[in-house]
Design an enzyme around this catalytic site. Structure first.
Site, PDB file in Angstrom:
ATOM      1  N   THR A   1       0.824  -1.223   0.000  1.00 46.52           N
ATOM      2  CA  THR A   1       0.000   0.000   0.000  1.00 46.52           C
ATOM      3  C   THR A   1       0.849   1.261   0.000  1.00 46.52           C
ATOM      4  OG1 THR A   1      -0.090  -0.124   2.420  1.00 46.52           O
ATOM      5  CG2 THR A   1      -1.912  -1.127   1.197  1.00 46.52           C
ATOM      6  N   SER A   2       2.128   1.153  -0.285  1.00 48.14           N
ATOM      7  CA  SER A   2       2.996   2.323  -0.139  1.00 48.14           C
ATOM      8  C   SER A   2       2.737   3.394  -1.202  1.00 48.14           C
ATOM      9  CB  SER A   2       4.474   1.908  -0.173  1.00 48.14           C
ATOM     10  OG  SER A   2       4.836   1.502  -1.481  1.00 48.14           O
TER      11      SER A   2
END
Lengths: 166, 166
Positions: free
Chosen positions: A46-47
């Protein structure tokens, strides 16, 4: 040849040597294209939210920097390990520039950088450091993650594989 | 006609012999890669592994290392040298932290800069579950050096490559 037999021939072609040679060339061409020009990538993590979502697919275009250099705000794929593991990050600073995080704000050369792609809150603090020659500074768009768990930092330009197709 | 046939058969036998020798005889590169296979096998831990198996594997891990092995992890600013007994000890301690784990190596590139020394760049993937249920899935690029001692390739250095420097 009637239309029915044409349709049958299309879905169930005769396995002639000519056909097999054609299929082999198409398969080889596809393999070379998708392993060297447009590499399929599966995004995990999810970066880079909300720009890129976990579990989605994309392609890495390898020749985007054939006639140009990586520039600030470009989203790039960085070779992380071997030929299969890459990081998807955004370039925020170029070689020689001073970069720091101050109360969640990204400062480049002492000035706050406008980042419309960062939509989630950030509370990072990182002292100023200079980006080495031949390197760029990359960070993900999702800075709500703790700084310690987020892979970011300066990396050699040589490790940049390409850019996502969309 | 018979003479030509005999020559052709002889040539074919020689070619097959060369191919068999190439395939069957272990090249140095294969021997080096085999050490990584053994390390992977002995580090990996199955669920419900008995203490005897655990101790045996930890002891075996030590036999893969030279008298002095340097471990560098730049991200943690860790750099230390270990003896085989220390490696076995740390391996046992490390394995106790996990209920199950697997260590796999991919994309090995082996070079021999000088006789008796192998430099390997590879991808290492550690997957597992810690004793408190936490899932681990980490991939890193690793550089390793092996030295040939008494006809055996032994690990003398491991360095986790720092791709992104904060």
């Amino acid at each position: 040849m009637g239309s029915e037999s044409k349709i049958r021939q299309f879905f169930f072609p005769s396995l002639t040597p000519r056909f097999l040679i054609r299929v082999s060339f198409v398969a080889l061409g596809a393999y070379l294209f998708f392993s060297n020009v447009l590499i399929p990538i599966h995004i995990k993590g999810t970066s880079m939210e909300p720009t890129y979502h976990d579990g989605t697919f994309n392609f890495c275009s390898r020749f985007s920097y054939l006639f140009s250099k990586p520039k600030r705000s470009d989203v790039v794929t960085v070779r992380f390990a071997g030929n299969k593991v890459m990081l998807l990050k955004r370039i925020v600073a170029l070689e020689g520039e001073q970069v720091e995080f101050r109360d969640g704000k990204l400062m480049v050369e002492g000035k706050e950088l406008e980042e419309p792609y960062v939509r989630l809150p950030c509370h990072w603090n990182l002292p100023s450091r200079q980006v080495d020659q031949g390197c760029v500074y990359v960070v993900g768009d999702n800075r709500s993650l703790p700084m310690e768990t987020h892979h970011f930092g300066q990396t050699s330009v040589k490790r940049i594989v390409g850019v996502p197709l969309w | 006609m018979v003479r030509i046939k005999t020559i052709l058969i002889a040539v074919l036998v020689v070619i097959l012999g060369i191919l068999a020798a190439t395939y069957l005889l272990e090249s140095e590169e294969k021997k080096v890669k085999k050490q990584f296979d053994l390390l992977s096998k002995w580090v990996s831990k199955d669920l419900g592994e008995s203490p005897i198996t655990m101790a045996s594997k930890a002891k075996n891990i030590g036999t893969l290392f030279a008298e002095s092995c340097e471990l560098k992890v730049p991200v943690d600013s860790t750099s230390a040298t270990y003896t085989p007994a220390e490696v076995s000890g740390y391996a046992l301690h490390g394995r106790l932290q996990f209920s199950e784990m697997s260590l796999k190596f991919y994309d090995l590139t082996v070079e021999f800069p000088e006789k008796g020394t192998a430099q390997v760049v590879l991808t290492a993937n550690l997957k597992g579950r810690s004793m408190n249920g936490e899932l681990i899935d980490e991939t890193r690029e690793v550089q390793s050096v092996l030295n040939k001692i008494d006809q055996k390739w032994l690990f003398s250095a491991f360095e986790v490559v720092e791709v992104l420097e904060k």
